[in-house]
Design an enzyme around this catalytic site. Sequence first.
Site, mmCIF file in Angstrom:
data_model
loop_
_atom_site.group_PDB
_atom_site.id
_atom_site.type_symbol
_atom_site.label_atom_id
_atom_site.label_comp_id
_atom_site.label_asym_id
_atom_site.label_seq_id
_atom_site.Cartn_x
_atom_site.Cartn_y
_atom_site.Cartn_z
ATOM 1 N N LYS A 138 -5.436 65.812 -126.046
ATOM 2 C CA LYS A 138 -5.534 67.132 -125.416
ATOM 3 C C LYS A 138 -4.176 67.636 -124.970
ATOM 4 O O LYS A 138 -3.805 68.800 -125.213
ATOM 5 C CB LYS A 138 -6.490 67.055 -124.231
ATOM 6 C CG LYS A 138 -6.494 68.270 -123.318
ATOM 7 C CD LYS A 138 -7.053 69.503 -123.978
ATOM 8 C CE LYS A 138 -7.145 70.646 -122.974
ATOM 9 N NZ LYS A 138 -7.743 71.856 -123.553
ATOM 10 N N LYS A 154 0.261 73.875 -114.937
ATOM 11 C CA LYS A 154 -0.435 72.631 -114.566
ATOM 12 C C LYS A 154 -0.473 71.682 -115.756
ATOM 13 O O LYS A 154 -0.158 70.492 -115.627
ATOM 14 C CB LYS A 154 -1.852 72.963 -114.091
ATOM 15 C CG LYS A 154 -2.662 71.766 -113.593
ATOM 16 C CD LYS A 154 -3.517 71.117 -114.666
ATOM 17 C CE LYS A 154 -4.656 72.017 -115.103
ATOM 18 N NZ LYS A 154 -5.547 71.343 -116.112
#
Length: 208
Positions: free
Chosen positions: A86, A155
């Site tokens: 991911k 983030k």
Amino acid sequence: EGAIHLAMGTHGIATIRALAAAHAESNQAFVAAPVLGRPDLAATGQLAIVAGGAAESVGRCEPLFKVMGRQTLQAGPKPESALAIKLANNFVLGCAIEAMAEAFSLVRKYDVAPQVLYDVITEGLFSAPAYKVYGKIMVDESYDKAGFTTMLGLKDFNLIMAAADMGRIPLPSGNAFRDRLLSAIAHGGGEKDWAIVAREQGRTCGLD
């Protein structure tokens, strides 16, 4: 007892390792299954799902995955592997956005309409959804319609760079894109789509 903790968000490698160890110690099942895709794909059940964990546990989750996504990719027996995929995917996507931002600035400096470069890119070698979706956002400057905000991008890139630090992996492009995200946030773009880095690139060469 007998339940599965299914983590489908984008988390740091260290966090997933700690969770996997805690679950193993308690003889509990843990699967990491982050998703790939913007909100419109989620709404239509067209996400890609990357699953990491014991094969039996991943198999028990498969009926859920089939409802939420069009495809489940097997990362392997370690939950952290799913997060590595991911994060790597988001790294490539961020770098693609940065490359497009720079390319649009280049042609704009020579009085070329951004739409022309967009057509060249998406009708040629880069006719993939990432270039079509984010390139169009840059052409239209529709940054207010955020599918993925700049703050979320920061983030994720903080997690990406932390994973790189843990593995002693140099990611020079990642540092450049993270700096661009920070600049966008500093100029009030934190809640806008992260393609707004194109505006930050424009500022650096006197276009915006």
